[in-house]
Design an enzyme around this catalytic site. Sequence first.
Site, PDB file in Angstrom:
ATOM      1  N   ASP A  89       0.697  -1.317  -0.122  1.00  0.00           N
ATOM      2  CA  ASP A  89      -0.123   0.033  -0.004  1.00  0.00           C
ATOM      3  C   ASP A  89       0.947   1.372   0.032  1.00  0.00           C
ATOM      4  O   ASP A  89       1.777   1.245   0.708  1.00  0.00           O
ATOM      5  CB  ASP A  89      -0.689  -0.141   1.359  1.00  0.00           C
ATOM      6  CG  ASP A  89      -1.920   1.126   1.427  1.00  0.00           C
ATOM      7  OD1 ASP A  89      -2.841   1.072   0.592  1.00  0.00           O
ATOM      8  OD2 ASP A  89      -1.825   1.903   2.195  1.00  0.00           O
TER       9      ASP A  89
ATOM     10  N   GLU B 271       1.633  -0.117  -4.958  1.00  0.00           N
ATOM     11  CA  GLU B 271       0.676   0.867  -5.147  1.00  0.00           C
ATOM     12  C   GLU B 271       1.063   2.377  -5.012  1.00  0.00           C
ATOM     13  O   GLU B 271       1.693   2.663  -4.054  1.00  0.00           O
ATOM     14  CB  GLU B 271      -0.494   0.933  -4.123  1.00  0.00           C
ATOM     15  CG  GLU B 271      -1.355   2.251  -4.529  1.00  0.00           C
ATOM     16  CD  GLU B 271      -2.369   2.209  -3.122  1.00  0.00           C
ATOM     17  OE1 GLU B 271      -3.210   2.465  -3.607  1.00  0.00           O
ATOM     18  OE2 GLU B 271      -2.048   2.148  -2.059  1.00  0.00           O
TER      19      GLU B 271
END
Length: 550
Positions: free
Chosen positions: A206, A274
Amino acid sequence: MQTESTKNNDWWVGASIYQIYPRSFQDSNGDGVGDLRGITMRLPYIAELGVDAIWISPFFKSPMHDFGYDISDYCDVDPRFGTLDDFDALVAEAHRLKLKVLIDLVLSHTASEHPWFVESRQDKTNPKADWYVWADAKKDGSPPNNWLSLFGGSAWQWDTRRGQYYLRNFLSSQPDLNYHCPQVQDAVLDVVRFWLDRGCDGFRFDVVNFYFHDKELRSNPPQPEGRFAAAVPRSNPYAFQRHLYDKTQPENLVFLQRLRALLDSRPGITSIGEIGDDEQYATLNHYTTDGRLHMAYTFNLMERDCSARFIHGVLEEFLREAGSAWVCWALNNHDVTRVVTRWQSLMGEGPRVAPLLLALLGSLRGSICLYQGEELGLTEAVVPYELLQDPYGKSMWPAFAGRDGCRTPMPWEAARSHGGFSEVQPWLPVPSEHLQSAVDIQLGMPDSVLRRYQSFLRWRNGIAALKSGSMTLLPAHEQVVAFERQLGDERVLCVFNLSNTEARYEAEFDVDVRPIDGHGFTGTWDQAEVVLQPHQAFFGRLVPLTLSKP
């Protein structure tokens, strides 16, 4: 020469990955929240879909201020989702079904309840005093600089215990780790090692470009006139800054090489980063070369513009600036409005459009991520304010309703309460309109969105050029996006009509074009022209003329 072992290790090249948002997938214990056992129950459905892997959003111990993206224990399962034994059983069943398992690690920040932060905030001399980003106030008491939180307001939160501000790029309860501290790097690598030992096949990291901040804490400049930060609503002031100093720092590249070395110590492990950045493609190129991440996750097809010209421009920029980077494309995820709603104004209703969008996505150079419910053509749900759960939506209401609309539970069985997701009221409501798209209904319809997803993904798995070939973009068109994929001697023409009217696309080649059947689309080849009905695609093999003669 590529050996069988190499192929197995490179399984992620061109892979299709199914994202699971666990609290909305399947409730197995009747508490209204999905869980790991629920996922395990539904793994045969995912395997039947034809994907290669699953990506599970966070299920770690968490106070759930941001629904799992605020972690208080990296090495345990939150009781809402089950136990470590449940996770081990999930991995074993997935592997039995030949599905790889990727988990979502949030390593840029923790929950404020994490023991690391509890210790760090006590004073300026404890062993973990430097594990988070602390800074003194300016003389007037204001924050150290102008950095903004993605969730609104300053990125700095005052803490009365230490008499300092701490950095929080998201919620005030999500303090950022200080990666300039070597002990922090070692600690998060131990987390990765823990989950590798439990059988994970890879990780989705993330906000991977948020790990490091500018040590001098310089303020960000404004965006140029008329430009906004990527993938951020215009109603959010975060979009007004050029994020030069609060993320995407050069030190991150060195750390990612340490991370990759750990991943490469185990066979067949992969990683997806990401990346949300103003210079999307240049950044993902840096992050996926020179022994760093395997793939980067891009948001560039998650904008509201869906015109053929726009998508052509996205692909043109990608091919021009991304170099050899391998990306993971997606049209949907747990953070954005579902694509069939987002693009409805220009493209039309979901059941007609969804199969075309999968065909486009699955034909791009890269790997692909599908978000749960995408294969059903689900629309964005309208969740009334009084039922909103997302803190992002609550803070930005009414201009932005947050992310709950794409997070509502999966509809499995139309006639059962709450669509078969749970026997009790779920944490978010199941929209009545989603029941008509339930899995059991679509499995009984040979031409449903779900059946077409199954058909296309299986067909795609047999076309090597679509999995790992190069990509050449063909001239732009007002209605059509067209390109060629090539691997060795295999050349495939891919043409997509992204409009509500018939389209004709001229394509002259010095080879013969042979239409490929079996993928569920009805575009036709007429001499040097592809004829496409609305929302249709055409695939054809490009064969040298000498080979096409009888």
